[in-house]
Design a protein around this motif. Structure first.
Motif, PDB file in Angstrom:
ATOM      1  N   ASP A 181       6.534   7.804   7.188  1.00  0.00           N
ATOM      2  CA  ASP A 181       6.267   7.658   9.042  1.00  0.00           C
ATOM      3  C   ASP A 181       8.275   7.011   8.932  1.00  0.00           C
ATOM      4  N   ARG A 182       8.772   8.773   9.650  1.00  0.00           N
ATOM      5  CA  ARG A 182      10.260   8.719   9.880  1.00  0.00           C
ATOM      6  C   ARG A 182      11.190   6.853  10.621  1.00  0.00           C
ATOM      7  N   ASN A 183      10.112   6.097  11.444  1.00  0.00           N
ATOM      8  CA  ASN A 183      10.742   5.115  11.680  1.00  0.00           C
ATOM      9  C   ASN A 183      10.976   4.415  10.795  1.00  0.00           C
ATOM     10  N   LYS A 184      10.572   4.038   9.352  1.00  0.00           N
ATOM     11  CA  LYS A 184      10.426   3.430   8.861  1.00  0.00           C
ATOM     12  C   LYS A 184      11.741   2.995   7.551  1.00  0.00           C
ATOM     13  N   TYR A 185      12.534   4.734   8.199  1.00  0.00           N
ATOM     14  CA  TYR A 185      13.344   5.009   7.562  1.00  0.00           C
ATOM     15  C   TYR A 185      14.634   4.646   7.122  1.00  0.00           C
ATOM     16  N   GLY A 214       1.511  -1.142   0.107  1.00  0.00           N
ATOM     17  CA  GLY A 214      -0.272   0.134   0.328  1.00  0.00           C
ATOM     18  C   GLY A 214       1.357   1.064   0.115  1.00  0.00           C
ATOM     19  N   LEU A 215       2.175   0.871   0.589  1.00  0.00           N
ATOM     20  CA  LEU A 215       2.950   2.204   0.403  1.00  0.00           C
ATOM     21  C   LEU A 215       3.557   2.517  -0.616  1.00  0.00           C
ATOM     22  N   LYS A 216       4.703   3.796  -1.262  1.00  0.00           N
ATOM     23  CA  LYS A 216       4.995   3.646  -2.534  1.00  0.00           C
ATOM     24  C   LYS A 216       6.731   4.528  -2.027  1.00  0.00           C
ATOM     25  N   LEU A 217       7.392   4.050  -3.006  1.00  0.00           N
ATOM     26  CA  LEU A 217       8.946   4.927  -2.607  1.00  0.00           C
ATOM     27  C   LEU A 217       8.402   6.533  -2.993  1.00  0.00           C
TER      28      LEU A 217
END
Length: 413
Positions: free
Chosen positions: A154-158, A119-122
């Motif tokens: 979401d910075r937790n994903k970086y 569901g997310l994209k770059l």
């Protein structure tokens, strides 16, 4: 054909292929590194590899700014991948412009992001920079660097995003800021950046008796199903395998697996060429609509030429999904016609150069040698001698900066 003519052709095509015959498949270091079993996020301010960005072990030194009016602007290519969001705050499309290597790695990363977080994209916040917003020697000015986030910001994903970028093959990845991850690649002119194209050992071809055979057991001199037209438009014939341009059973590589609505699945490396059409997949193959592109540039919705239920002519099948996987073995068979049907899909035998016809011309001398004496052999492991010879001639005999191969092709243009 006289030997001087053959050598002349060899000299010309060496200039085209000199940088691209060192290896097979995407990734740094010719793909020798295996991906880890468990992905570990990068820490804040960590970079990989653990060397400075502009050193030989990473993306290499800068080569100077590229502007819209400079000769090098043609080195940049737009990226219209629908799985990537481009911020483009300048509203000029600059963030979409990048080198082909950067584009390949970014497209690979987009697939990884989609698989990791459905569901997310770059998201690209900064690509090529023409406005002077970075340090003087920034690779953003050359289209060799991108700053990225996920679409949900979401910075937790970086940290994990940075790790995925490493696995996608970026030559340097830096968890630079709480707001983005910085990635860069080697120059297109760097020999280390160039890779070839192959199929895995498990890939299947159809031999002359109609049976299927995997790449591992295929031998030069055998005849396999191919397109009689060098543009992939068919009809199908059985074409002799002249040689293997690369052959290694033990190495593991990263491959793209392209699946169509006909059920066919083709697995090949990112830099390998494939024939695609943007048109209506329900109609017959239209030669004028086919083009050769890198496997990493193929997108869902495009059409490839399939043999399933097609008789002698072939038909178009729509690409439905694209996945990245690691598989064993690398095999690059070269047929007399420059095409090969693998797993029911018509493919080019060539890689790294984005024009099939140009690659087919460059390997013309090898086909001449074949016509004189039959199969021209291959190493038990590694790159074919002809490819190595092209590289040697291009790097030791000629100076590409002062020689232009097109002058040899005026009669064929």
């Amino acid at each position: 054909m006289r030997l001087p003519v053959v050598f002349g052709l060899l000299v010309g095509c060496a200039l085209i292929f000199a940088p691209v015959n060192e290896g097979c498949g995407p990734g740094r270091g010719y793909g020798k590194r295996r991906p880890p079993k468990k992905l570990t996020p990068l820490n804040y301010k960590q970079f990989s590899p653990n060397v400075a960005e502009k050193t030989l072990g990473a993306s290499g030194r800068h080569e100077g700014k590229i502007t819209r009016i400079s000769e090098r602007f043609k080195e940049l290519t737009p990226n219209y991948n629908p799985d990537i969001i481009f911020k483009d705050e300048e509203n000029t499309g600059a963030d979409r412009l990048m080198t082909q290597r950067c584009k390949d790695k970014l497209n690979s990363l987009a697939i990884s992001v989609r698989n990791m977080w459905p569901g997310l994209k770059l998201r690209v916040t900064e690509g090529w920079d023409e406005d002077g917003h970075h340090f003087e020697d920034s690779l953003h000015y050359e289209g060799r660097a991108v700053d990225i986030t996920t679409s949900d910001r979401d910075r937790n994903k970086y940290g994990m995003l940075a790790r995925l970028a490493v696995e996608a093959g970026f030559d340097w990845v830096y968890y630079e800021s709480k707001a983005h991850v910085h990635c860069s690649v080697k120059s297109e002119h760097s020999v280390a950046a160039k890779t070839g194209g192959c199929f895995p050992a498990s890939a299947l071809v159809t031999v002359e008796n109609g049976s299927m055979k995997n790449m591992e057991s295929l031998q030069p001199g055998e005849r396999v199903l191919a397109s009689s037209k060098s543009d992939g438009s068919g009809p199908f014939i059985y074409s002799e395998v002249i040689a293997f341009l690369d052959r290694d059973l033990t190495v593991q590589k990263q491959f793209y697996t392209i699946e169509t609505d006909s059920g066919a699945k083709l697995t090949l490396t990112a830099a390998h060429l494939l024939f695609v059409s943007q048109g209506n997949c329900s109609g017959p193959v239209v030669r004028e609509e086919l083009q050769s592109i890198f496997a990493s540039d193929v997108l869902p919705g495009q059409c490839v030429v399939s043999t399933q239920g097609a008789g002698q002519q072939g038909h178009l099948s729509r690409v439905t999904t694209i996945q990245i996987q690691v598989d064993k073995g690398v095999f690059a068979p070269l047929t007399r016609h420059g095409t090969v049907v693998v797993n029911g899909i018509v493919s080019s035998c060539y890689a790294a150069v984005d024009q099939h016809w140009l690659a087919h011309w460059a390997f013309g001398p090898l086909r001449v040698l074949y016509s004189w004496g039959g199969p021209v052999g291959h190493q038990d492991v590694g790159i074919h001698w002809y490819s190595s010879l092209l590289h040697w001639v291009g790097t030791h005999v000629l100076d590409p900066a002062h020689f232009h191969p097109w002058s040899m092709m005026d009669n064929d243009r």
